[in-house]
Motif scaffolding. Structure first.
Motif, PDB file in Angstrom:
ATOM      1  N   GLN A 335      29.896  -8.507 -44.977  1.00 41.07           N
ATOM      2  CA  GLN A 335      30.503  -8.749 -43.674  1.00 41.07           C
ATOM      3  C   GLN A 335      29.590  -9.478 -42.694  1.00 41.07           C
ATOM      4  O   GLN A 335      29.990  -9.730 -41.559  1.00 41.07           O
ATOM      5  CB  GLN A 335      30.959  -7.417 -43.058  1.00 41.07           C
ATOM      6  CG  GLN A 335      31.991  -6.668 -43.879  1.00 41.07           C
ATOM      7  CD  GLN A 335      33.295  -7.419 -44.054  1.00 41.07           C
ATOM      8  OE1 GLN A 335      33.642  -8.270 -43.242  1.00 41.07           O
ATOM      9  NE2 GLN A 335      34.024  -7.127 -45.119  1.00 41.07           N
ATOM     10  N   ASP A 336      28.369  -9.796 -43.094  1.00 40.31           N
ATOM     11  CA  ASP A 336      27.499 -10.560 -42.203  1.00 40.31           C
ATOM     12  C   ASP A 336      26.583 -11.450 -43.039  1.00 40.31           C
ATOM     13  O   ASP A 336      26.517 -11.337 -44.260  1.00 40.31           O
ATOM     14  CB  ASP A 336      26.680  -9.637 -41.284  1.00 40.31           C
ATOM     15  CG  ASP A 336      25.876  -8.604 -42.062  1.00 40.31           C
ATOM     16  OD1 ASP A 336      25.731  -8.753 -43.291  1.00 40.31           O
ATOM     17  OD2 ASP A 336      25.392  -7.635 -41.445  1.00 40.31           O
ATOM     18  N   HIS A 337      25.907 -12.366 -42.371  1.00 41.89           N
ATOM     19  CA  HIS A 337      24.985 -13.300 -43.024  1.00 41.89           C
ATOM     20  C   HIS A 337      25.692 -14.043 -44.168  1.00 41.89           C
ATOM     21  O   HIS A 337      26.583 -14.835 -43.921  1.00 41.89           O
ATOM     22  CB  HIS A 337      23.721 -12.578 -43.483  1.00 41.89           C
ATOM     23  CG  HIS A 337      22.992 -11.889 -42.372  1.00 41.89           C
ATOM     24  ND1 HIS A 337      22.419 -12.573 -41.326  1.00 41.89           N
ATOM     25  CD2 HIS A 337      22.769 -10.565 -42.119  1.00 41.89           C
ATOM     26  CE1 HIS A 337      21.872 -11.723 -40.482  1.00 41.89           C
ATOM     27  NE2 HIS A 337      22.071 -10.498 -40.937  1.00 41.89           N
ATOM     28  N   ARG A 339      28.275 -14.205 -46.527  1.00 42.88           N
ATOM     29  CA  ARG A 339      29.537 -13.461 -46.625  1.00 42.88           C
ATOM     30  C   ARG A 339      30.244 -13.739 -47.961  1.00 42.88           C
ATOM     31  O   ARG A 339      31.272 -14.412 -48.013  1.00 42.88           O
ATOM     32  CB  ARG A 339      30.432 -13.818 -45.439  1.00 42.88           C
ATOM     33  CG  ARG A 339      29.894 -13.323 -44.105  1.00 42.88           C
ATOM     34  CD  ARG A 339      30.705 -13.863 -42.936  1.00 42.88           C
ATOM     35  NE  ARG A 339      30.398 -13.179 -41.702  1.00 42.88           N
ATOM     36  CZ  ARG A 339      29.369 -13.455 -40.913  1.00 42.88           C
ATOM     37  NH1 ARG A 339      28.531 -14.426 -41.258  1.00 42.88           N
ATOM     38  NH2 ARG A 339      29.160 -12.782 -39.800  1.00 42.88           N
ATOM     39  N   ARG A 708      32.924 -12.133 -28.302  1.00 41.16           N
ATOM     40  CA  ARG A 708      33.227 -12.706 -29.611  1.00 41.16           C
ATOM     41  C   ARG A 708      34.584 -13.406 -29.580  1.00 41.16           C
ATOM     42  O   ARG A 708      35.545 -12.920 -28.979  1.00 41.16           O
ATOM     43  CB  ARG A 708      33.233 -11.618 -30.683  1.00 41.16           C
ATOM     44  CG  ARG A 708      31.939 -10.806 -30.714  1.00 41.16           C
ATOM     45  CD  ARG A 708      31.930  -9.824 -31.865  1.00 41.16           C
ATOM     46  NE  ARG A 708      33.105  -8.967 -31.828  1.00 41.16           N
ATOM     47  CZ  ARG A 708      33.706  -8.469 -32.910  1.00 41.16           C
ATOM     48  NH1 ARG A 708      33.225  -8.748 -34.107  1.00 41.16           N
ATOM     49  NH2 ARG A 708      34.764  -7.695 -32.801  1.00 41.16           N
ATOM     50  N   ARG A 742      25.897 -17.858 -31.300  1.00 44.33           N
ATOM     51  CA  ARG A 742      25.741 -17.466 -32.703  1.00 44.33           C
ATOM     52  C   ARG A 742      27.083 -17.717 -33.373  1.00 44.33           C
ATOM     53  O   ARG A 742      28.097 -17.177 -32.941  1.00 44.33           O
ATOM     54  CB  ARG A 742      25.394 -15.982 -32.819  1.00 44.33           C
ATOM     55  CG  ARG A 742      24.055 -15.584 -32.253  1.00 44.33           C
ATOM     56  CD  ARG A 742      23.886 -14.078 -32.404  1.00 44.33           C
ATOM     57  NE  ARG A 742      22.740 -13.569 -31.686  1.00 44.33           N
ATOM     58  CZ  ARG A 742      22.532 -12.281 -31.432  1.00 44.33           C
ATOM     59  NH1 ARG A 742      23.423 -11.375 -31.848  1.00 44.33           N
ATOM     60  NH2 ARG A 742      21.467 -11.885 -30.774  1.00 44.33           N
ATOM     61  N   SER A 744      29.332 -18.347 -37.186  1.00 44.16           N
ATOM     62  CA  SER A 744      29.341 -18.116 -38.629  1.00 44.16           C
ATOM     63  C   SER A 744      30.687 -18.537 -39.183  1.00 44.16           C
ATOM     64  O   SER A 744      31.666 -18.704 -38.446  1.00 44.16           O
ATOM     65  CB  SER A 744      29.090 -16.637 -38.942  1.00 44.16           C
ATOM     66  OG  SER A 744      30.135 -15.839 -38.414  1.00 44.16           O
ATOM     67  N   ASP A 746      33.358 -17.435 -42.312  1.00 47.61           N
ATOM     68  CA  ASP A 746      33.708 -16.416 -43.298  1.00 47.61           C
ATOM     69  C   ASP A 746      34.840 -16.959 -44.164  1.00 47.61           C
ATOM     70  O   ASP A 746      35.984 -17.076 -43.716  1.00 47.61           O
ATOM     71  CB  ASP A 746      34.143 -15.136 -42.577  1.00 47.61           C
ATOM     72  CG  ASP A 746      34.237 -13.940 -43.513  1.00 47.61           C
ATOM     73  OD1 ASP A 746      34.101 -14.137 -44.735  1.00 47.61           O
ATOM     74  OD2 ASP A 746      34.451 -12.819 -43.021  1.00 47.61           O
TER      75      ASP A 746
END
Length: 753
Positions: A335-337, A339, A708, A742, A744, A746
C-alpha cells in the motif's frame, strides 16, 4: 582497452539507471549484473545493484564517476530475478532502484556480506575418537564430555552441550587445545528444522486427489490453478502433497501466506510433513533470521520457502511450484512505496519459470473468478469439508430496536452461554480494536477528533486483558491512522460537561463485557494491542488448542487460516461496516470476511453455527451470501462490476498527491489531468479507451497533517492504460509542482481510500 560501463540501479525517486566506471583496480575484472556496488551519489554514498554492463555511455567520459567497491564476488541476484524486477518496475511504473533494493533483506541493503553463519557445533576429531587414555585422568569433566560426544559423530550444537554439561565452554576449549574436539558452523537454518514427524497423512478425499493429480500433471509447465475450496476442505493438504512431490524431484516451492500470524503454525506443519529444509521469510523475524532464509532460498539449500508479501521476490535456485494461499487477501497488495501485488508477481514468476502456480481460497477474488471464466486459470474445486465435518449454519440477528449490552445482543449472549455450558469454545469477530470508536459529549455534541487526520480518536479504557500491552492499559484516546495519542478528558473540552459517553464498541469493550457477563470464563483478546510482543499470538493460540481459553475476541487476525476444532460458535458482532463502504470493493471484502470468519466454526466433529448481528438483515448482498453462498454473491457482484465498468472488466491506476495545503495537491493533479488529456487527444484510439476522473479529495482528505487528493485513470484495456502511463510519467516528473507535493502512482489499486 576501454573500461566497461556499469549501469547501476540506486534507491531514489529517479526512474533511470546511473552509469559508473568500475572501481580503481577492477577495470580488468568481470563485474556481473546482479552484484551490489558502493557508489558516490550526490553528497552521500549508496549501495546499488549492477543491472547491465555496457561498452558505452551517454554521459561524457570525463563526467563519469567511479564506483567505490564491488561488494559481491558473484551476482547476488540471478538473471531471472533481475528480469522479474525490471518487469515489476515497468508494470507498476516504479523506479527500478527503489524496487530492486527495497525487496532485499535489510542487512544486504547496508552493504553487509551476503553470508549468514549458523550456530556453532562441536564434534570429536580423529584423535578424539581414539579409545580413552590416561591423558584426561585428572580432568573428569573433559573426559565425561568427550565420552558424551562419541554418541554424536556428526556434531552437536553448542547450546545443547551447554544445557547438558556444567561449565561446558571451559571443557570444550581445553579439549580443543588438546586437538580432541573441533568446532564448525552449521547452516544457519539447520537448528530450526528440528520437529517431530507427523503421523501418516489422512487419505485424501476424491476432490483433493483430483486437485493433486491435476497440479502434479502440470509439473514443468506454466499452468495457473485456482484451488477453490470451502473452509476446512483440506487445501493445505493439497499443498503439502504437491510440494512433497516437487521437492522429491529436486524442485523448490515458494508458499505465500497473507498474515505473519499464520506463519508459525504453517511452518511447523510443513516441517513435520516435508523431509527437507523449510525456511520462513516475514517482517517478524530478526534481520539475521531473514537474511538466513533468503540466502538459503537463493542457494537452493532450502526446499520450501514460506513467507508473506515481500517473499514473492526471493531468488530461487530451482523453482518448481508457486502457491498463494488466501489469494484474495488485500495484504498481498503493497500500500505504499513500491505498490506491487505479490499474488500477481507470483503468477508472472511462474509463467517465466515454466512451472505451475496455485491460488487457493475459500472466497476467491472476483479477478481470479473472472480469469477462470476467461480460461486463463484452471479451476479446481473442493466443495466439502474433510473428515465429514459439516458446513456451519447461519443465523442472522436483527438488532434494530433491541437491547444491546456493550454491543452484544441477548440472542448472542444466550448462544455463548449455551456453548460454555457444553464446554465448547466461542470466537467473536469485530474488526475494530480499542474500547469504543467514538467519545462524545452528551451535553453539546463534541466528538473527540484527531488533530492531524479527518478521523475520530478511538477511546482505550483502562483495565484491559492480561495480555494487553502495558502502555495501552490506561485511559487514553488514540488515532488508528496516524498513531497520535492523548489522555482521555474527564470533562468536555468544549463545554466543560462531565457527560462524556463512549459510543459503540471495539474488541476491548466486548472482551470486558464478556468477562463481566461470564465471570468464570477464560477470555482472550487477539488484536494489534495484545499481540505486539514477539510470540504473543503463538502463546494465545497454544492456549486455545489446549482448551484453556473459552472465548476468543479478535479482529481480522483471527479471520483466516486458523484451525480451532472445538469452536462451535462464531459471532460476527457488526456485519454492517462493509455493506455501505466508500470503496467499490467493500461488499466483496465484507463477504470474504464473513465466510472466512464463519469457517472457524464446526471444524471438528461438532456442528458449528454463525450468528451475525446486523441492522440491515434484508440487504440483498447479505441475503445472497447467507442463502446461496459466496459464489452466488460473486456472480451478482461481477454483474454489477460489468455494468459499472469496474475491475476486472476495466483496469485502473490511481495517482495520489499529498501536501500541507489542500490547494497544492489538487492543483498538481489538475496539471496531471491536463497532460493526460493532451496525450489522449494525440491518439484517438486512446481517448476512447482511457478515461480521466478527478482530481478529487481522498475519502479521508487529511491524514498525518497533510491533505490528500487523487486522480483516477480508467482504461477499458490494459495496454492502452499502460501506454498512456509510460508517456505521462516522464512529463509529470518534469512539472515544477511535482517537487512541492508527495505523489505516487498505484497500478491496480487494492483500495480507493
Amino acid at each position: 582497452m576501454t573500461s566497461p560501463i556499469l549501469r547501476i540501479a540506486i534507491p531514489s525517486p529517479l526512474r533511470r539507471l546511473f552509469d559508473y566506471l568500475p572501481p580503481k583496480g577492477a577495470e580488468d575484472g568481470n563485474p556481473l549484473p546482479g552484484a551490489r556496488v558502493r557508489v558516490p551519489f550526490g553528497r552521500t554514498m549508496r549501495v546499488g545493484l549492477i543491472i547491465e554492463v555496457a561498452d558505452t555511455s551517454d554521459v561524457a567520459p570525463e563526467k563519469l564517476k567511479r564506483a567505490l567497491a564491488i561488494l559481491d564476488r558473484e551476482p547476488l541476484l540471478p538473471p531471472d530475478n533481475l528480469a522479474l524486477l525490471r518487469w515489476a518496475s515497468s508494470y507498476y511504473h516504479h523506479p527500478l532502484g527503489d524496487a530492486a533494493l527495497g525487496v532485499l533483506p535489510a542487512l544486504l541493503k547496508d552493504a553487509r556480506p551476503a553470508e549468514a553463519p549458523g550456530p556453532r557445533r562441536w564434534r570429536l576429531t580423529a584423535a578424539g575418537r581414539e579409545p580413552a587414555d590416561a591423558a584426561l585422568a585428572r580432568a573428569p569433566r573433559q573426559a565425561a564430555l568427550r565420552e558424551w560426544l562419541r554418541a554424536h559423530p556428526d556434531g552437536i550444537a553448542e547450546r545443547e552441550i551447554k544445557s547438558q554439561h556444567h561449565n561446558a565452554l571451559t571443557s570444550l576449549r581445553a579439549l580443543e587445545k588438546k586437538e580432541l574436539v573441533a568446532s564448525f558452523s552449521s547452516p544457519c537454518w539447520e537448528a530450526e528444522q528440528e520437529a517431530p514427524r507427523e503421523a501418516p497423512p489422512p487419505q485424501p478425499e476424491p476432490a483433493q486427489q483430483t486437485a493433486m493429480e491435476a497440479i502434479l500433471a502440470a509439473s514443468g509447465q506454466f499452468q495457473p490453478f485456482l484451488l477453490d475450496g470451502v473452509t476446512s476442505s483440506g487445501k493445505t493438504e493439497v499443498y503439502l502433497v504437491v510440494i512433497q512431490a516437487i521437492v522429491s524431484r529436486g524442485g523448490q516451492a515458494l508458499v505465500l501466506i497473507p498474515e505473519i500470524g499464520l506463519t508459525p503454525q504453517t511452518v511447523a506443519r510443513f516441517r513435520r510433513r516435508i523431509a527437507a529444509p523449510v525456511v520462513a521469510l516475514h517482517s517478524g523475524l530478526s534481520d539475521s533470521e531473514r537474511l538466513c532464509g533468503w540466502l538459503a532460498a537463493r542457494s537452493g539449500e532450502a526446499s520450501v520457502i514460506i513467507g508473506t508479501r515481500s517473499a514473492a521476490f526471493v531468488p530461487l535456485k530451482r523453482p518448481g511450484v508457486f502457491i498463494v494461499d488466501e489469494e484474495h487477501d488485500l495484504s498481498y497488495k503493497q500500500q505504499d512505496h513500491f505498490r506491487y501485488s505479490a499474488r500477481d508477481v507470483a503468477v508472472y514468476r511462474a509463467k517465466k519459470a515454466g512451472v505451475p502456480v496455485v491460488l487457493g481460497s475459500a472466497t476467491p477474488s472476483l479477478e481470479s473468478l473472472y480469469n477462470t471464466e476467461q480460461d486463463r486459470y484452471r479451476r479446481l474445486t473442493l466443495p466439502e469439508r474433510v473428515q465429514g465435518a459439516r458446513h456451519p449454519a447461519y443465523r442472522v440477528t436483527d438488532v434494530r430496536g433491541r437491547p444491546f449490552r456493550n454491543g452484544l445482543s441477548d440472542e448472542l449472549l444466550a448462544a455463548i452461554g449455551e456453548r460454555l455450558t457444553r464446554r465448547e469454545q466461542v470466537l467473536l469477530f469485530l474488526n475494530r480494536r480499542g474500547y469504543a470508536p467514538i467519545q462524545l459529549c452528551h451535553a453539546c455534541g463534541w466528538v473527540a477528533g484527531c488533530e492531524r487526520c479527518d478521523a475520530r480518536m478511538v477511546y482505550h479504557a483502562p483495565g484491559g486483558m492480561n495480555n494487553e500491552e502495558p502502555r495501552l492499559a490506561r485511559r487514553h484516546l488514540r488515532c488508528h491512522h496516524c498513531g497520535s495519542e492523548r489522555p482521555a478528558p474527564e470533562r468536555c473540552p468544549q463545554c466543560g460537561s462531565e457527560a462524556i459517553s463512549a459510543l459503540w464498541a471495539g474488541t476491548q469493550r466486548i472482551a470486558q463485557a464478556l468477562a463481566e457477563h461470564f465471570p468464570d470464563a477464560n477470555i482472550a483478546r487477539v488484536d494489534r494491542d495484545t499481540t505486539g510482543a514477539k510470540g504473543a499470538l503463538e502463546k494465545i493460540l497454544h492456549r486455545v488448542e489446549a482448551g484453556t481459553i473459552d472465548v476468543l475476541v479478535g479482529t481480522q487476525m483471527l479471520a483466516k487460516g486458523h484451525h480451532f476444532p472445538n469452536v462451535t460458535l462464531v459471532g460476527i458482532v457488526d456485519a454492517d461496516g462493509g455493506l455501505f463502504g466508500a470503496d467499490f470493493r467493500a461488499g466483496e471484502r465484507m463477504a470474504q470476511t464473513i465466510v472466512q470468519v464463519a469457517g472457524r466454526a464446526g471444524r471438528g466433529d461438532r456442528p458449528g453455527e454463525v450468528l451475525i448481528q446486523t441492522h440491515h438483515p434484508e440487504h440483498p448482498l447479505l441475503q445472497a451470501l447467507i442463502r446461496h453462498g459466496y459464489h452466488r454473491f460473486a456472480e451478482i457482484a461481477l454483474a454489477e462490476r460489468r455494468e459499472a465498468g469496474l475491475p476486472p472488466f476495466h483496469h485502473l491506476a490511481l495517482a495520489r498527491a499529498e501536501a500541507p495545503s489542500r490547494e497544492a495537491g489538487m492543483a498538481f493533479l489538475g496539471e496531471v489531468r491536463a497532460l493526460a488529456e493532451t496525450l489522449l487527444a494525440q491518439s484517438p484510439a486512446g481517448a476512447e479507451s482511457v478515461y480521466v476522473l478527478g482530481p478529487a479529495p481522498a475519502p479521508m482528505e487529511r491524514r498525518e497533517a497533510r491533505y490528500r487528493a487523487q486522480l483516477l485513470l480508467d482504461g477499458a484495456g490494459r495496454g492502452a492504460l499502460h501506454g498512456l502511463l509510460s508517456r505521462l510519467i516522464p512529463q509529470v516528473e518534469a512539472l515544477p509542482s511535482a517537487k512541492r507535493v508527495r505523489w505516487s502512482l498505484d497500478v491496480d489499486p487494492g483500495e480507493m481510500v
